[in-house]
Write a protein that holds these residues in place. Structure first.
Motif, short mmCIF file in Angstrom:
data_model
loop_
_atom_site.label_atom_id
_atom_site.label_comp_id
_atom_site.label_asym_id
_atom_site.label_seq_id
_atom_site.Cartn_x
_atom_site.Cartn_y
_atom_site.Cartn_z
N VAL A 172 0.84 -1.21 0.00
CA VAL A 172 0.00 0.00 0.00
C VAL A 172 0.87 1.25 0.00
O VAL A 172 0.59 2.23 -0.71
N ALA A 173 1.94 1.24 0.80
CA ALA A 173 2.83 2.40 0.84
C ALA A 173 3.45 2.67 -0.53
O ALA A 173 3.55 3.83 -0.96
N ALA A 174 3.85 1.60 -1.22
CA ALA A 174 4.43 1.77 -2.56
C ALA A 174 3.41 2.33 -3.53
O ALA A 174 3.73 3.20 -4.35
N LEU A 175 2.18 1.86 -3.42
CA LEU A 175 1.12 2.34 -4.31
C LEU A 175 0.82 3.83 -4.07
O LEU A 175 0.71 4.62 -5.01
N VAL A 176 0.69 4.18 -2.78
CA VAL A 176 0.41 5.59 -2.44
C VAL A 176 1.58 6.48 -2.86
O VAL A 176 1.37 7.58 -3.41
N ALA A 177 2.80 6.02 -2.60
CA ALA A 177 3.98 6.83 -2.97
C ALA A 177 4.06 7.03 -4.47
O ALA A 177 4.34 8.14 -4.95
N ALA A 178 3.79 5.96 -5.23
CA ALA A 178 3.84 6.07 -6.68
C ALA A 178 2.82 7.08 -7.18
O ALA A 178 3.13 7.95 -8.02
N GLY A 179 1.59 6.98 -6.69
CA GLY A 179 0.54 7.92 -7.10
C GLY A 179 0.88 9.34 -6.71
O GLY A 179 0.71 10.28 -7.51
N GLY A 180 1.37 9.52 -5.48
CA GLY A 180 1.69 10.87 -5.01
C GLY A 180 2.81 11.51 -5.79
O GLY A 180 2.73 12.69 -6.16
N VAL A 181 3.86 10.75 -6.06
CA VAL A 181 5.01 11.30 -6.80
C VAL A 181 4.61 11.66 -8.23
O VAL A 181 4.96 12.75 -8.73
N VAL A 182 3.87 10.76 -8.89
CA VAL A 182 3.45 11.04 -10.26
C VAL A 182 2.55 12.27 -10.32
O VAL A 182 2.71 13.14 -11.19
N TYR A 183 1.62 12.38 -9.37
CA TYR A 183 0.72 13.54 -9.37
C TYR A 183 1.48 14.83 -9.11
O TYR A 183 1.25 15.85 -9.76
N LEU A 184 2.40 14.79 -8.15
CA LEU A 184 3.18 15.98 -7.83
C LEU A 184 4.02 16.44 -9.02
O LEU A 184 4.04 17.63 -9.37
N LEU A 185 4.69 15.49 -9.67
CA LEU A 185 5.51 15.84 -10.84
C LEU A 185 4.64 16.39 -11.97
O LEU A 185 4.99 17.39 -12.61
N ALA A 186 3.51 15.74 -12.22
CA ALA A 186 2.61 16.21 -13.28
C ALA A 186 2.08 17.59 -12.94
O ALA A 186 1.96 18.46 -13.83
N ALA A 187 1.75 17.83 -11.67
CA ALA A 187 1.24 19.13 -11.26
C ALA A 187 2.28 20.23 -11.44
O ALA A 187 1.97 21.35 -11.85
N ILE A 188 3.55 19.90 -11.14
CA ILE A 188 4.63 20.88 -11.31
C ILE A 188 4.84 21.19 -12.79
O ILE A 188 4.95 22.36 -13.20
N VAL A 189 4.91 20.14 -13.59
CA VAL A 189 5.14 20.34 -15.03
C VAL A 189 4.00 21.13 -15.66
O VAL A 189 4.23 22.01 -16.50
N LEU A 190 2.78 20.83 -15.27
CA LEU A 190 1.61 21.49 -15.86
C LEU A 190 1.30 22.84 -15.22
O LEU A 190 0.42 23.56 -15.69
N GLY A 191 1.98 23.19 -14.14
CA GLY A 191 1.74 24.47 -13.48
C GLY A 191 0.37 24.56 -12.84
O GLY A 191 -0.32 25.58 -12.95
N VAL A 192 -0.03 23.47 -12.17
CA VAL A 192 -1.37 23.45 -11.55
C VAL A 192 -1.50 24.56 -10.52
O VAL A 192 -2.50 25.26 -10.45
#
Length: 523
Positions: A489-509
């Motif tokens: 579960v920790a790996a799943l949550v970490a993967a989702g969180g990291v991908v969302y954070l990176l996508a948010a930074i790149v897209l300028g959310v």
């Protein structure tokens, strides 16, 4: 106090409460399982809890806070506000005593309205549900009184005490469940645990009342008991509360409707929905409660001071923040719901099949997660303007949609259809509330906000795609040993969180200007 800081204070403490609540439900699953005593307890606990959320938290707070704020002097003078709080408490106490006494007497009839096939076919189980409900029901009276203190503290921008109070409920229940967990499993044990849980709920209500009363007294609001009188302010409050039951409590009213339909479903359905709702409530409760509670006092002041631009800015910030937080949470839970239910619930009396059935309900519930939070965020704009009628109309339309969808979906999808119907109805309610605010000129989504929301959707989609491919990789571990479950579960949550954070930074959310706006202190 900025919106971010207010939301952080309320949300952080609510998160602690939700974590305790999550631990509570994990223990409930292992000690009581699904069906039988577990369903009887869920019914017994739902009755006072739905009334509490509907009247004490939803309707009362939405009506009380604007009236209380109107009586607060601009120079810090609180004499009139104190008098109003005293008058309200004096009338509320006898009403609660009479209502609670009538409910305790009528409990067999009330529980009979919502009993499912398992309870109807087992008189002993039904009698147990009635006894547990009677033990737990005084919680409603204690919490209704505690809500007066919570509303006073929130109006003074003292959010921490009220946000922390629900932790006491979960601590009391967890204590009982830990005791049950270490005992040898038996039918008698499950029944005894159910009865003790009823006592724990009522005790927690008394403790929360004492807790909030003490904090209110520290800030100069020591409520004085007086003879009940229907003063002008009290009459105005009760006039507002009636419509507010529908306007602010549509989610809880839909839960009453759900209970009727649950009574037609197989044994275990109560438990599956309750356990699924706990996962849904983690983000919904934290974000919705934090945002709704934080913006109502400030909105009320901006409206009273005739500052429509500031009110619209605050409303816009709240909507953006709500979607920024709830969209990724909803998509993650939709895709990974069964992984979480297997990891957290499976074990003891709760089988793997029970966990998978609960996961399917989670996926249906979270379809409406952003909508439920938006409703909580948009309704304060109406109550700040003392408009309690409009939310009634949107709530009525939403409930009608919910009932129609229940008739269409429940026979085909069972408890999962029940959850999906509520989610779709919530979107109808949120859309109607926004359309009316926009038509009246109180709040419209700007092009800038729309761009940010669009980028949030894109970042969420990227995260969802990553989780879709990542989740099956952990299938061997979600129902394995404790360490394997935590790691998967920790790996799943970490993967989702990291991908969302990176996508948010790149897209300028979220840019620097948005952060600066959210940190602005209201006048």
């Amino acid at each position: 106090m900025s919106l971010v800081r207010n939301v952080g204070t309320i949300g952080g403490l609510t998160l602690v409460s939700r974590i305790f609540g999550f631990a509570r439900d994990m223990l409930l699953a292992r000690v009581l399982g699904a069906g039988g005593v577990a369903d009887a307890w869920q019914l017994a606990f739902q009755l006072p809890n739905i009334f509490r959320r509907l009247f004490a938290e939803g309707a009362f707070a939405s009506a009380f806070v604007p009236l209380f704020n109107r009586r607060m002097g601009t120079d810090g003078e609180l004499t009139e506000a104190r008098r109003f709080a005293d008058e309200v408490m004096a009338v509320l106490i006898p009403i609660l005593i009479v209502f609670s006494a009538l409910a305790l007497i009528a409990m067999p009839w009330i529980a009979g309205l919502f009993a499912n096939e398992g309870m109807e076919g087992d008189p002993e189980l039904f009698d147990l549900a009635v006894r547990m409900a009677r033990l737990a029901f005084p919680y409603l009276a204690f919490m209704s009184l505690a809500t007066v203190f919570a509303a006073v503290l929130n109006s003074l921008s003292r959010f921490a005490a009220a946000a922390a109070a629900p932790i006491l409920l979960n601590v009391c229940m967890v204590a009982v469940l830990v005791w049950g967990f270490v005992q040898p499993d038996s039918t008698d044990l499950r029944q005894n645990v159910g009865m003790l849980l009823g006592v724990a709920v009522t005790v927690s209500g008394l403790l929360q009342l004492i807790w909030l009363g003490w904090f209110a007294a520290r800030h100069g609001f020591r409520i004085r008991l007086a003879r009940p009188r229907m003063t002008g302010g009290v009459k105005e409050l009760f006039i507002l509360i009636g419509p507010a039951v529908l306007g602010a409590g549509v989610y809880q009213i839909s839960r009453f409707i759900d209970l009727f339909f649950l009574a037609t479903l197989p044994d275990g359905s109560y438990t599956f929905l309750a356990m699924a709702d706990r996962l849904n409530q983690m983000p919904m409760g934290i974000i919705a409660i934090a945002l709704g509670t934080a913006i109502l006092p400030s909105l009320s002041r901006f409206v009273a001071q005739d500052k429509p631009d500031e009110a619209a800015r605050l409303q816009g910030n709240a909507v953006e923040l709500a979607l920024l937080l709830t969209l990724p949470a909803a998509v993650a839970l939709y895709i990974c719901g069964s992984a979480f239910t297997r990891a957290f619930y499976a074990g003891g009396a709760f089988t793997l099949d029970n966990a998978l059935a609960t996961g399917a309900v989670v996926s249906a519930l979270v379809v409406g997660l952003p909508a439920y939070v938006l409703v909580k965020v948009l309704i304060p704009s109406f109550f700040a303007r003392k408009d309690t009628r409009t939310p009634v109309y949107t709530a009525g339309a939403s409930l009608l949609v919910n009932v129609v969808l229940n008739f269409l979906l429940v026979p085909r999808l069972g408890v999962q259809g029940l959850a999906l119907a509520g989610s779709l109805a919530a979107w109808c309610n949120a859309g109607a509330l926004y359309a009316i605010l926009a038509a009246k000129g109180h709040y419209r989504i700007t092009a800038l906000s729309l761009g940010r929301i669009g980028r949030t959707l894109l970042a969420t989609a990227v995260m969802g795609a990553a989780l879709w491919f990542a989740m099956p990789l952990g299938d061997p571990y979600y129902a394995a040993g404790a360490l394997e479950r935590v790691g998967a579960v920790a790996a799943l949550v970490a993967a989702g969180g990291v991908v969302y954070l990176l996508a948010a930074i790149v897209l300028g959310v979220v840019d620097k200007q948005t952060i600066a706006q959210l940190k602005r202190r209201p006048a």
